[in-house]
Design a protein around this motif. Structure first.
Motif, PDB file in Angstrom:
ATOM      1  N   ILE A 278      -6.319  23.960 -41.157  1.00 51.75           N
ATOM      2  CA  ILE A 278      -7.417  24.676 -40.526  1.00 51.75           C
ATOM      3  C   ILE A 278      -8.363  23.610 -39.983  1.00 51.75           C
ATOM      4  CG2 ILE A 278      -9.187  26.436 -40.797  1.00 51.75           C
ATOM      5  CD1 ILE A 278      -6.755  26.027 -43.624  1.00 51.75           C
ATOM      6  N   LYS A 279      -8.398  23.479 -38.656  1.00 51.10           N
ATOM      7  CA  LYS A 279      -9.178  22.417 -38.030  1.00 51.10           C
ATOM      8  C   LYS A 279     -10.311  23.023 -37.213  1.00 51.10           C
ATOM      9  CE  LYS A 279      -7.071  18.850 -36.324  1.00 51.10           C
ATOM     10  NZ  LYS A 279      -6.205  17.964 -35.540  1.00 51.10           N
ATOM     11  N   HIS A 280     -11.334  22.224 -36.981  1.00 53.91           N
ATOM     12  CA  HIS A 280     -12.452  22.654 -36.154  1.00 53.91           C
ATOM     13  C   HIS A 280     -12.023  22.723 -34.694  1.00 53.91           C
ATOM     14  CE1 HIS A 280     -15.479  22.206 -39.349  1.00 53.91           C
ATOM     15  NE2 HIS A 280     -14.693  21.228 -39.770  1.00 53.91           N
ATOM     16  N   GLU A 281     -12.459  23.753 -33.993  1.00 54.94           N
ATOM     17  CA  GLU A 281     -12.269  23.796 -32.548  1.00 54.94           C
ATOM     18  C   GLU A 281     -13.577  24.227 -31.909  1.00 54.94           C
ATOM     19  OE1 GLU A 281      -8.639  25.161 -30.231  1.00 54.94           O
ATOM     20  OE2 GLU A 281     -10.047  26.782 -29.781  1.00 54.94           O
ATOM     21  N   ARG A 282     -14.008  23.440 -30.963  1.00 57.47           N
ATOM     22  CA  ARG A 282     -15.247  23.717 -30.241  1.00 57.47           C
ATOM     23  C   ARG A 282     -14.949  23.639 -28.746  1.00 57.47           C
ATOM     24  NH1 ARG A 282     -16.352  20.406 -34.612  1.00 57.47           N
ATOM     25  NH2 ARG A 282     -17.896  21.234 -36.040  1.00 57.47           N
ATOM     26  N   THR A 283     -15.876  24.081 -27.938  1.00 58.69           N
ATOM     27  CA  THR A 283     -15.699  23.982 -26.492  1.00 58.69           C
ATOM     28  C   THR A 283     -16.848  23.185 -25.896  1.00 58.69           C
ATOM     29  OG1 THR A 283     -16.830  26.082 -26.080  1.00 58.69           O
ATOM     30  CG2 THR A 283     -14.426  26.151 -26.353  1.00 58.69           C
ATOM     31  N   ALA A 284     -16.562  22.559 -24.755  1.00 57.95           N
ATOM     32  CA  ALA A 284     -17.577  21.811 -24.011  1.00 57.95           C
ATOM     33  C   ALA A 284     -17.263  21.920 -22.529  1.00 57.95           C
ATOM     34  CB  ALA A 284     -17.601  20.348 -24.449  1.00 57.95           C
ATOM     35  N   ASP A 285     -18.302  21.904 -21.717  1.00 64.27           N
ATOM     36  CA  ASP A 285     -18.135  21.848 -20.266  1.00 64.27           C
ATOM     37  C   ASP A 285     -18.201  20.392 -19.838  1.00 64.27           C
ATOM     38  OD1 ASP A 285     -17.978  24.605 -20.117  1.00 64.27           O
ATOM     39  OD2 ASP A 285     -20.133  24.850 -19.819  1.00 64.27           O
ATOM     40  N   VAL A 286     -17.144  19.925 -19.179  1.00 61.98           N
ATOM     41  CA  VAL A 286     -17.014  18.506 -18.829  1.00 61.98           C
ATOM     42  C   VAL A 286     -16.724  18.349 -17.340  1.00 61.98           C
ATOM     43  CG1 VAL A 286     -16.237  17.829 -21.134  1.00 61.98           C
ATOM     44  CG2 VAL A 286     -14.565  18.553 -19.442  1.00 61.98           C
ATOM     45  N   VAL A 287     -16.973  17.160 -16.843  1.00 61.32           N
ATOM     46  CA  VAL A 287     -16.764  16.841 -15.431  1.00 61.32           C
ATOM     47  C   VAL A 287     -15.383  16.218 -15.263  1.00 61.32           C
ATOM     48  CG1 VAL A 287     -17.652  15.541 -13.461  1.00 61.32           C
ATOM     49  CG2 VAL A 287     -19.240  16.442 -15.181  1.00 61.32           C
ATOM     50  N   VAL A 288     -14.650  16.653 -14.235  1.00 61.08           N
ATOM     51  CA  VAL A 288     -13.356  16.040 -13.919  1.00 61.08           C
ATOM     52  C   VAL A 288     -13.628  14.821 -13.042  1.00 61.08           C
ATOM     53  CG1 VAL A 288     -11.105  16.347 -12.854  1.00 61.08           C
ATOM     54  CG2 VAL A 288     -12.185  18.256 -14.035  1.00 61.08           C
ATOM     55  N   ALA A 289     -13.321  13.639 -13.548  1.00 64.60           N
ATOM     56  CA  ALA A 289     -13.669  12.395 -12.861  1.00 64.60           C
ATOM     57  C   ALA A 289     -12.458  11.667 -12.281  1.00 64.60           C
ATOM     58  CB  ALA A 289     -14.411  11.468 -13.816  1.00 64.60           C
ATOM     59  N   GLY A 290     -11.245  12.138 -12.589  1.00 62.08           N
ATOM     60  CA  GLY A 290     -10.057  11.468 -12.071  1.00 62.08           C
ATOM     61  C   GLY A 290      -8.817  12.048 -12.712  1.00 62.08           C
ATOM     62  N   TYR A 291      -7.685  11.510 -12.331  1.00 65.35           N
ATOM     63  CA  TYR A 291      -6.440  11.943 -12.963  1.00 65.35           C
ATOM     64  C   TYR A 291      -5.460  10.797 -13.037  1.00 65.35           C
ATOM     65  CZ  TYR A 291      -4.324  12.319  -8.257  1.00 65.35           C
ATOM     66  OH  TYR A 291      -3.850  12.049  -6.994  1.00 65.35           O
ATOM     67  N   ARG A 292      -4.509  10.919 -13.968  1.00 69.98           N
ATOM     68  CA  ARG A 292      -3.371  10.012 -14.037  1.00 69.98           C
ATOM     69  C   ARG A 292      -2.126  10.803 -13.683  1.00 69.98           C
ATOM     70  NH1 ARG A 292      -5.588   7.977 -19.343  1.00 69.98           N
ATOM     71  NH2 ARG A 292      -6.872   6.191 -18.783  1.00 69.98           N
ATOM     72  N   GLU A 293      -1.170  10.134 -13.072  1.00 69.54           N
ATOM     73  CA  GLU A 293       0.074  10.802 -12.734  1.00 69.54           C
ATOM     74  C   GLU A 293       0.988  10.888 -13.954  1.00 69.54           C
ATOM     75  OE1 GLU A 293       2.108   9.639  -9.195  1.00 69.54           O
ATOM     76  OE2 GLU A 293       0.242   9.279  -8.085  1.00 69.54           O
ATOM     77  N   HIS A 294       1.832  11.912 -13.958  1.00 68.78           N
ATOM     78  CA  HIS A 294       2.790  12.104 -15.039  1.00 68.78           C
ATOM     79  C   HIS A 294       3.873  11.037 -14.969  1.00 68.78           C
ATOM     80  CE1 HIS A 294       5.854  14.287 -17.486  1.00 68.78           C
ATOM     81  NE2 HIS A 294       4.786  14.700 -18.124  1.00 68.78           N
ATOM     82  N   LYS A 295       4.470  10.732 -16.121  1.00 68.96           N
ATOM     83  CA  LYS A 295       5.504   9.689 -16.145  1.00 68.96           C
ATOM     84  C   LYS A 295       6.710  10.061 -15.299  1.00 68.96           C
ATOM     85  CE  LYS A 295       7.341  11.498 -20.528  1.00 68.96           C
ATOM     86  NZ  LYS A 295       7.562  11.218 -21.965  1.00 68.96           N
ATOM     87  N   THR A 296       6.911  11.351 -15.025  1.00 68.26           N
ATOM     88  CA  THR A 296       8.044  11.781 -14.196  1.00 68.26           C
ATOM     89  C   THR A 296       7.658  11.990 -12.736  1.00 68.26           C
ATOM     90  OG1 THR A 296       7.640  14.121 -14.686  1.00 68.26           O
ATOM     91  CG2 THR A 296       9.113  12.922 -16.183  1.00 68.26           C
ATOM     92  N   SER A 297       6.409  11.670 -12.397  1.00 67.96           N
ATOM     93  CA  SER A 297       5.940  11.861 -11.024  1.00 67.96           C
ATOM     94  C   SER A 297       6.671  10.922 -10.060  1.00 67.96           C
ATOM     95  CB  SER A 297       4.440  11.598 -10.956  1.00 67.96           C
ATOM     96  OG  SER A 297       3.947  11.766  -9.649  1.00 67.96           O
ATOM     97  N   THR A 298       6.993  11.420  -8.874  1.00 66.43           N
ATOM     98  CA  THR A 298       7.627  10.614  -7.824  1.00 66.43           C
ATOM     99  C   THR A 298       6.876  10.839  -6.520  1.00 66.43           C
ATOM    100  OG1 THR A 298       9.139  12.369  -7.136  1.00 66.43           O
ATOM    101  CG2 THR A 298       9.882  10.910  -8.920  1.00 66.43           C
ATOM    102  N   PRO A 299       7.024   9.921  -5.544  1.00 67.73           N
ATOM    103  CA  PRO A 299       6.363  10.135  -4.237  1.00 67.73           C
ATOM    104  C   PRO A 299       6.783  11.450  -3.588  1.00 67.73           C
ATOM    105  CG  PRO A 299       7.136   7.877  -4.434  1.00 67.73           C
ATOM    106  CD  PRO A 299       7.688   8.616  -5.613  1.00 67.73           C
ATOM    107  N   GLU A 300       8.050  11.847  -3.805  1.00 69.36           N
ATOM    108  CA  GLU A 300       8.538  13.092  -3.216  1.00 69.36           C
ATOM    109  C   GLU A 300       7.973  14.321  -3.932  1.00 69.36           C
ATOM    110  OE1 GLU A 300      10.674   9.660  -2.452  1.00 69.36           O
ATOM    111  OE2 GLU A 300      10.618  10.666  -4.421  1.00 69.36           O
ATOM    112  N   ARG A 301       7.783  14.213  -5.243  1.00 65.49           N
ATOM    113  CA  ARG A 301       7.233  15.333  -6.020  1.00 65.49           C
ATOM    114  C   ARG A 301       6.176  14.797  -6.994  1.00 65.49           C
ATOM    115  NH1 ARG A 301       7.567  20.447  -7.557  1.00 65.49           N
ATOM    116  NH2 ARG A 301       7.545  21.066  -9.751  1.00 65.49           N
ATOM    117  N   PRO A 302       4.951  14.596  -6.490  1.00 65.78           N
ATOM    118  CA  PRO A 302       3.891  14.081  -7.361  1.00 65.78           C
ATOM    119  C   PRO A 302       3.490  15.113  -8.406  1.00 65.78           C
ATOM    120  CG  PRO A 302       3.007  14.638  -5.195  1.00 65.78           C
ATOM    121  CD  PRO A 302       4.496  14.789  -5.103  1.00 65.78           C
ATOM    122  N   LEU A 303       3.292  14.652  -9.646  1.00 67.89           N
ATOM    123  CA  LEU A 303       2.913  15.521 -10.753  1.00 67.89           C
ATOM    124  C   LEU A 303       1.718  14.927 -11.485  1.00 67.89           C
ATOM    125  CD1 LEU A 303       6.436  16.273 -12.280  1.00 67.89           C
ATOM    126  CD2 LEU A 303       5.067  17.822 -10.870  1.00 67.89           C
TER     127      LEU A 303
END
Length: 372
Positions: free
Chosen positions: A201-226
């Motif tokens: 039984i763990k604590h869960e809370r919520t917060a409103d946060v700003v999206v500042a960037g992203y990283r690509e998935h390890k399976t991402s390709t130029p033809e199908r970016p993920l």
């Protein structure tokens, strides 16, 4: 080493539940604090001591002071399941514990003296020539209370209770000492390796946060970016601070998200984190996109986004000024102004003294308030 239970052992695991469960549905439950450290199986046969991780990897060389304590304090021949932790000023400090996994013996020895680790036992697999893995937890706990009585550190026996009211109180109080929630163990359950027999039984809370960037998935390709993960920020005195990441999207959603975010991509020079480009490597834990000893050579570079989007995430607790674990995406908050997303919204747990958890009931005998 010749013990009734020999390595490798994969420790018993827990599945998440919401709220304190009803003991009657499980034939009785034993509740205990959920320690926030490194899961560790201790094997001791006389002077021979081995420590292994959740994934059966050796931990012995990283914790020489714990090995010494085990030889001094624990039974001559035993196999125990528990947790390694480091406490500073009445709180568990996971980041400090992580520093111990270091290739240099000199650094390990220095940290063993400067920030010594402790071990807290919470299950018994073997004692003397007897294996306990096929015995119910009620018997394993009773044997631990008898054989581990009087421990006052650096080795400890965890507290337990069968009282749901007490467990509820622990859930709210113990977070102030850096603990991670409460674990419930069916009293009739045997020790099943790598099986999710326990409940957490763990604590869960919520917060409103700003999206500042992203990283690509390890399976991402130029033809199908993920998209792999979203980098999250909170404002502090007008500056956008890196607070963690959100991940765990379906493949379809990964493709959709990366396309949706392209209009917000900006050069790093125009980004709030652009000033980090030159000095970031000296401070990798606070800055996204840099290498640290924990990144294991992974590419942690990120695509900067204009910080216009706000989302709501769920998190369990903070470690310093960052989310301790990956935050879970809940929903977009188009109604929120990014500059209004600051640290003041985060709930602060009430402080609690760690010694009151580790040593409570010590004078009253082994296990303290085991039966409530």
């Amino acid at each position: 080493m010749d013990l009734p239970v020999m390595p490798p052992v994969r420790p018993m695991l827990a599945k998440s539940v919401k709220g304190i469960p009803d003991p009657d549905k499980f034939g009785g439950l034993s509740f205990e604090p959920k320690w926030d450290g490194f899961r560790c199986i201790v094997f001791r046969d006389g002077d021979e001591v081995e420590l292994t991780s959740r994934n059966t990897k050796p931990l012995t060389r990283y914790f020489p002071e714990v090995v010494d304590a085990i030889r001094e304090q624990l039974p001559e021949r035993c196999v125990l399941d528990g947790e390694l932790f480091v406490a500073l000023e009445d709180r568990l400090e996971f980041e400090v514990l992580q520093e111990r996994i270091h290739p240099a013996r000199s650094r390990v020895d220095m940290l063993a003296e400067k920030t010594p680790a402790c071990f807290v036992a919470f299950d018994l697999l073997a004692l003397g020539d007897t294996s306990y893995v096929d015995r119910p937890f009620s018997e394993r706990r009773a044997a631990m209370e008898e054989s581990l009585s009087g421990l006052t550190g650096p080795c400890y026996l965890t507290r337990t209770t069968t009282d749901t009211g007490q467990a509820e109180e622990w859930f709210h109080q113990f977070e102030g000492a850096g603990l991670d929630g409460v674990v419930a163990k069916p009293l009739t359950a045997t020790y099943r390796q790598n099986a999710r027999t326990m409940l957490k039984i763990k604590h869960e809370r919520t917060a409103d946060v700003v999206v500042a960037g992203y990283r690509e998935h390890k399976t991402s390709t130029p033809e199908r970016p993920l998209l792999g993960s979203l980098l999250l920020g909170l404002y502090d005195d007008g500056k956008l601070q890196h607070v963690g990441v959100s991940a765990s999207f379906s493949e379809k959603r990964r493709a959709e998200l990366i396309a949706e975010l392209q209009p917000l991509v900006v050069p790093i020079e125009e980004h709030p984190w652009g000033e980090w480009a030159d000095w970031a490597i000296a401070n990798p834990d606070r800055v996204p996109g840099t290498q640290s000893r924990w990144s294991a050579g992974k590419d942690l570079s990120f695509t900067p986004l204009r910080p216009d989007l706000v989302l709501e995430v769920a998190y369990d607790h903070m470690e310093g000024r960052r989310f301790r674990h990956t935050a879970q995406f809940r929903r977009w908050r188009t109604d929120r102004d990014p500059e209004s997303c600051g640290y003041e919204q985060l709930e602060e747990p009430v402080s609690y003294e760690l010694d009151r958890i580790l040593l409570a009931g010590h004078e009253a005998g082994p296990g303290g308030d085991h039966h409530g």
